[in-house]
Design an enzyme around this catalytic site. Structure first.
Site, mmCIF file in Angstrom:
data_model
loop_
_atom_site.group_PDB
_atom_site.id
_atom_site.type_symbol
_atom_site.label_atom_id
_atom_site.label_comp_id
_atom_site.label_asym_id
_atom_site.label_seq_id
_atom_site.Cartn_x
_atom_site.Cartn_y
_atom_site.Cartn_z
ATOM 1 N NE ARG A 1 46.233 32.060 33.994
ATOM 2 C CZ ARG A 1 47.095 32.718 33.228
ATOM 3 N NH1 ARG A 1 48.364 32.796 33.575
ATOM 4 N NH2 ARG A 1 46.695 33.336 32.151
ATOM 5 C CB SER B 1 40.113 30.369 32.213
ATOM 6 O OG SER B 1 40.311 31.386 31.278
ATOM 7 C CD GLU C 1 42.890 29.794 35.534
ATOM 8 O OE1 GLU C 1 43.205 29.493 34.369
ATOM 9 O OE2 GLU C 1 42.530 30.933 35.871
HETATM 10 C C1 LIG Z 1 35.578 37.335 34.397
HETATM 11 C C2 LIG Z 1 36.880 36.795 34.953
HETATM 12 C C3 LIG Z 1 38.036 36.895 34.193
HETATM 13 C C4 LIG Z 1 39.256 36.411 34.680
HETATM 14 N N1 LIG Z 1 40.375 36.546 33.921
HETATM 15 C C5 LIG Z 1 41.572 36.108 34.371
HETATM 16 C C6 LIG Z 1 42.758 36.280 33.585
HETATM 17 O O1 LIG Z 1 42.727 36.836 32.499
HETATM 18 N N2 LIG Z 1 43.916 35.805 34.093
HETATM 19 C C7 LIG Z 1 44.000 35.206 35.318
HETATM 20 O O2 LIG Z 1 45.113 34.809 35.709
HETATM 21 N N3 LIG Z 1 42.904 35.037 36.085
HETATM 22 C C8 LIG Z 1 41.687 35.483 35.649
HETATM 23 N N4 LIG Z 1 40.563 35.309 36.407
HETATM 24 C C9 LIG Z 1 40.675 34.614 37.704
HETATM 25 C C10 LIG Z 1 40.826 35.571 38.910
HETATM 26 O O3 LIG Z 1 40.524 36.873 38.559
HETATM 27 C C11 LIG Z 1 42.243 35.541 39.473
HETATM 28 O O4 LIG Z 1 42.609 34.231 39.805
HETATM 29 C C12 LIG Z 1 42.384 36.409 40.729
HETATM 30 O O5 LIG Z 1 43.731 36.527 41.098
HETATM 31 C C13 LIG Z 1 41.579 35.870 41.904
HETATM 32 O O6 LIG Z 1 41.634 36.843 42.939
HETATM 33 P P1 LIG Z 1 40.587 36.877 44.106
HETATM 34 O O7 LIG Z 1 41.081 37.910 45.080
HETATM 35 O O8 LIG Z 1 39.219 37.071 43.586
HETATM 36 O O9 LIG Z 1 40.773 35.407 44.690
HETATM 37 P P2 LIG Z 1 39.770 34.523 45.571
HETATM 38 O O10 LIG Z 1 38.801 33.860 44.664
HETATM 39 O O11 LIG Z 1 39.224 35.326 46.692
HETATM 40 O O12 LIG Z 1 40.772 33.438 46.143
HETATM 41 C C14 LIG Z 1 41.386 32.487 45.297
HETATM 42 C C15 LIG Z 1 42.235 31.537 46.151
HETATM 43 O O13 LIG Z 1 43.288 32.244 46.780
HETATM 44 C C16 LIG Z 1 43.225 32.143 48.212
HETATM 45 N N5 LIG Z 1 43.617 33.472 48.705
HETATM 46 C C17 LIG Z 1 42.974 34.644 48.466
HETATM 47 N N6 LIG Z 1 43.679 35.676 48.968
HETATM 48 C C18 LIG Z 1 44.795 35.136 49.546
HETATM 49 C C19 LIG Z 1 45.915 35.700 50.236
HETATM 50 N N7 LIG Z 1 46.061 37.016 50.412
HETATM 51 N N8 LIG Z 1 46.864 34.856 50.719
HETATM 52 C C20 LIG Z 1 46.765 33.519 50.535
HETATM 53 N N9 LIG Z 1 45.713 32.926 49.885
HETATM 54 C C21 LIG Z 1 44.749 33.743 49.390
HETATM 55 C C22 LIG Z 1 41.792 31.753 48.499
HETATM 56 O O14 LIG Z 1 41.673 31.027 49.713
HETATM 57 C C23 LIG Z 1 41.452 30.889 47.290
HETATM 58 O O15 LIG Z 1 41.938 29.572 47.455
HETATM 59 C C24 LIG Z 1 39.314 35.808 35.957
HETATM 60 C C25 LIG Z 1 38.144 35.718 36.739
HETATM 61 C C26 LIG Z 1 36.945 36.213 36.237
HETATM 62 C C27 LIG Z 1 35.713 36.145 37.093
#
Ligand SMILES: Cc1cc2nc3c(=O)[nH]c(=O)nc-3n(C[C@H](O)[C@H](O)[C@H](O)COP(=O)(O)OP(=O)(O)OC[C@H]3O[C@@H](n4cnc5c(N)ncnc54)[C@H](O)[C@@H]3O)c2cc1C
Length: 339
Positions: free
Chosen positions: A164, A239, A335
């Site tokens: 992670r 998580s 996380e």
């Molecule tokens: C129900 C649920 C289940 C999940 N299960 C998992 C799992 O099994 N495994 C896992 O690893 N994660 C899991 N996650 C966490 C999440 O899905 C991941 O971390 C995902 O990659 C976040 O993507 P996002 O686009 O929503 O990020 P955001 O929440 O929009 O951004 C997260 C961070 O990244 C930065 N950011 C966003 N896009 C960029 C970019 N293009 N360049 C630079 N910085 C950027 C943002 O500023 C922020 O700091 C889960 C979340 C939920 C709600």
């Protein structure tokens, strides 16, 4: 592209926290993105990039410019008869991208089905589930350097992927924005991974002996839907904490008091499931005000009433960290990205 003022982020974060951005822009291409960054620089505004908002906790209104990344597009380049490079732009929804790959019969991402968020964020924390992480298929990503506004490329080694974790959460955090990600996937003779978690059981239930990559994806989706709360119904960010990794010696000492503690040794370090530690402290299903630990998975903190503030969720997570530290002497690390 319009830069909007006092923009609500309630529907743009999966916790459903009711906060706003002082300025907000949705960008569809690199020119828009450069324009938005310049706007922030000229006005000395802090920038926050937003993907699907599924790994972020806003504890207050954001006083700068939120840039929502909506760059779209998927392209393919066949390397040989067994392998293909697939590139997706940052704003592609992760699960839809995985489903696209499966519809083309490209293997390697099926165990990562139904993870919320966007492709552009996937390298940030090297998303992983069910025995797979993106580093297993990741080849490179293109980023925009925020300082120079030049496009640069990072290969797998340069990304420094860990559990992670990546360079994007550390050294280059805030210095670049990920524009697109390229994966190397199989086109035939797929490597099927069913040994992790309940995948095998799920396939057995369906009477599938020789699963395809599409079967594995269906099994993963079914397990995830039965275990994890849907953020559309109950706000959460998956998580909330990482699974802690502690030195073998510390583990041996704690294990004397808690012989039933699940553990995953790796050389001189041992990984402990954070969910188990939290559950042992009595948090599973427990509610304080508007916030709770999920009744099926203690590691997931939920916006139980839909009215929780980010501060309440943050304070709840601090209470969990303190009680795990008191009982086991083990520190938990969040996380979720805190803003
Ligand atoms: C129900 C649920 C289940 C999940 N299960 C998992 C799992 O099994 N495994 C896992 O690893 N994660 C899991 N996650 C966490 C999440 O899905 C991941 O971390 C995902 O990659 C976040 O993507 P996002 O686009 O929503 O990020 P955001 O929440 O929009 O951004 C997260 C961070 O990244 C930065 N950011 C966003 N896009 C960029 C970019 N293009 N360049 C630079 N910085 C950027 C943002 O500023 C922020 O700091 C889960 C979340 C939920 C709600």
């Amino acid at each position: 592209m319009k830069i909007q003022e006092k923009y609500s982020l309630k529907n743009l974060n999966t916790f459903g926290v009711d906060v706003s951005a002082k300025y907000f822009a949705e960008v569809k291409d690199v020119d828009d993105l450069k324009y938005a960054i310049e706007f922030a620089k000229i006005n000395h505004f802090e920038i926050l990039f937003l993907g699907g908002g599924s790994n972020i906790l806003f504890t207050e209104d954001f006083g700068g410019l939120v840039i929502k990344l909506n760059l779209k597009g998927i392209s393919e380049e066949f390397l040989n008869e067994n392998e293909v490079l697939v590139t997706a732009k940052a704003g592609e929804n992760w699960h839809e991208f995985v489903q696209f790959c499966l519809s083309e019969n490209y293997g390697g991402l099926e165990n990562l089905s139904l993870i919320p968020g966007n492709v552009g964020t996937s390298p940030m924390q090297n998303i992983g589930a069910y025995g797979t992480e993106i580093k297993d298929t990741f080849v490179k990503c293109k980023v925009l350097n925020i300082q120079t506004l030049e496009i640069e490329e990072f290969n797998k080694e340069e990304c420094g992927f860990g559990y992670r974790d990546s360079i994007f959460k550390g050294e280059v955090r805030g210095k670049c924005v990920i524009l697109e990600v390229t994966f190397k996937l199989s086109t035939k003779n797929h490597q099927i991974k069913t040994e992790y978690g309940a995948i095998k059981n799920e396939l057995d239930k369906l009477g599938i002996e020789n699963p395809t990559i599409q079967d594995v994806s269906r099994a993963v989706i079914s397990i995830r839907q039965s275990k994890l709360p849907d953020p559309q119904i109950l706000g959460n960010a998956g998580s909330f904490f990482k699974n802690p990794t502690i030195p073998l010696q510390q583990f041996t000492e704690v294990q004397n008091s808690y012989p039933q503690m699940p553990n995953y040794p790796n050389g001189e370090m041992v990984k402990i499931p954070a969910g188990w530690l939290i559950e042992q402290c009595g948090w599973k299903g427990k509610q304080v005000g508007n916030v709770a630990s999920h009744e099926l998975q203690a590691l997931v903190i939920v916006n139980k009433t839909g009215n929780a503030t980010g501060k309440e969720i943050y304070d709840f997570s601090t209470m969990i960290i303190e009680s795990v530290k008191d009982k086991f002497g083990i520190g938990l690390e969040r996380e979720v990205n805190i803003v």
